[in-house]
Design a protein around this motif. Sequence first.
Motif, mmCIF file in Angstrom:
data_model
loop_
_atom_site.group_PDB
_atom_site.id
_atom_site.type_symbol
_atom_site.label_atom_id
_atom_site.label_comp_id
_atom_site.label_asym_id
_atom_site.label_seq_id
_atom_site.Cartn_x
_atom_site.Cartn_y
_atom_site.Cartn_z
ATOM 1 N N GLY A 148 -35.438 129.208 51.943
ATOM 2 C CA GLY A 148 -34.335 129.977 51.394
ATOM 3 C C GLY A 148 -34.755 131.291 50.776
ATOM 4 N N GLY A 149 -36.043 131.559 50.729
ATOM 5 C CA GLY A 149 -36.559 132.794 50.149
ATOM 6 C C GLY A 149 -38.065 132.682 49.985
ATOM 7 N N TRP A 150 -38.654 133.708 49.396
ATOM 8 C CA TRP A 150 -40.097 133.680 49.176
ATOM 9 C C TRP A 150 -40.438 132.689 48.072
ATOM 10 C CZ3 TRP A 150 -42.595 136.022 52.875
ATOM 11 C CH2 TRP A 150 -42.009 137.114 53.529
ATOM 12 N N HIS A 205 -40.402 126.574 45.624
ATOM 13 C CA HIS A 205 -39.855 127.147 46.848
ATOM 14 C C HIS A 205 -38.534 126.440 47.121
ATOM 15 C CE1 HIS A 205 -41.449 129.172 50.779
ATOM 16 N NE2 HIS A 205 -40.245 129.579 50.463
ATOM 17 N N VAL A 206 -37.518 127.187 47.485
ATOM 18 C CA VAL A 206 -36.231 126.595 47.826
ATOM 19 C C VAL A 206 -36.099 126.521 49.344
ATOM 20 C CG1 VAL A 206 -33.723 126.865 47.756
ATOM 21 C CG2 VAL A 206 -35.085 127.379 45.722
ATOM 22 N N ASN A 207 -35.789 125.346 49.847
ATOM 23 C CA ASN A 207 -35.519 125.151 51.279
ATOM 24 C C ASN A 207 -34.066 124.756 51.466
ATOM 25 O OD1 ASN A 207 -38.230 125.612 52.136
ATOM 26 N ND2 ASN A 207 -38.772 123.562 51.430
ATOM 27 N N ASN A 208 -33.431 125.376 52.452
ATOM 28 C CA ASN A 208 -32.031 125.072 52.748
ATOM 29 C C ASN A 208 -31.936 124.044 53.870
ATOM 30 O OD1 ASN A 208 -30.979 126.847 50.832
ATOM 31 N ND2 ASN A 208 -31.041 128.586 52.249
ATOM 32 N N VAL A 209 -30.969 123.140 53.738
ATOM 33 C CA VAL A 209 -30.806 122.041 54.690
ATOM 34 C C VAL A 209 -29.382 122.034 55.234
ATOM 35 C CG1 VAL A 209 -31.020 119.552 55.063
ATOM 36 C CG2 VAL A 209 -32.438 120.674 53.324
ATOM 37 N N TRP A 210 -29.290 122.013 56.558
ATOM 38 C CA TRP A 210 -28.011 121.855 57.247
ATOM 39 C C TRP A 210 -28.104 120.614 58.141
ATOM 40 C CZ3 TRP A 210 -30.800 126.259 56.726
ATOM 41 C CH2 TRP A 210 -30.189 127.392 56.161
ATOM 42 N N ARG A 211 -27.301 119.621 57.865
ATOM 43 C CA ARG A 211 -27.221 118.445 58.739
ATOM 44 C C ARG A 211 -25.772 118.290 59.169
ATOM 45 N NH1 ARG A 211 -28.416 112.178 56.905
ATOM 46 N NH2 ARG A 211 -27.358 111.168 58.652
#
Length: 222
Positions: A148-150, A205-211
Amino acid sequence: MSTEQTEPTDPTEFWEQRYGGSGRVWSGNPNPLLVREVADLTPGTALDLGCGEGADAVWLATQGWTVTGVDISQIALDRAAAHAADAGVADRTTWERHELGTTFPSGSYDLVSAQFLQSPVALDQDGVLRRAAEAVAPGGTLLVVMHGGWPSWAEPHEHSVPHATFPTLDEVMTVLSLPEDEWKTVTLEGVEGPSTAPDGRTGTHVNNVWRLERSGSRSSGS
């Protein structure tokens, strides 16, 4: 005369050089968010886009999935095949080389997974995501995970990557434009977790999740 070497901008050359420059690039472990999201799914056929050295594909195969792993780098695919053989799941895995955005695997799948399909060289990310959704069979699942970003430890000068993109949750949903009567959103969230730099710096660190789940019934052959 400068002797400074620059990285290639051609996607194939870039990734072959990246993988060819070391014995192993990734940890060999599956992505935790993939494990979290797939754990409750009934195994069937799976497509792993940008599979790299095969950790996710091999894990899926050990869980009973029949997996097609796709990557632009032949070096990475050769390592993935060796990993599958070592794990005893060579018969459940197939490896195909594609420069996604230019070519795409055929067929439809019960699970289409795109884990961190983000590149410092040119990639038609939007086009690949749309084709990924098209490849989901009735009753199947599309799973996308992206940074989701650095990471918080990164310095400003480390951000100068021409093709780095960090689409938001809503932006990817807009890109996909999936009919609401055909798709159900199961997970749509940003997940913050620990992150460690190559030099040992730590942060988050932010990670985005699409399910997303496609309506319909899975075939009995899955």
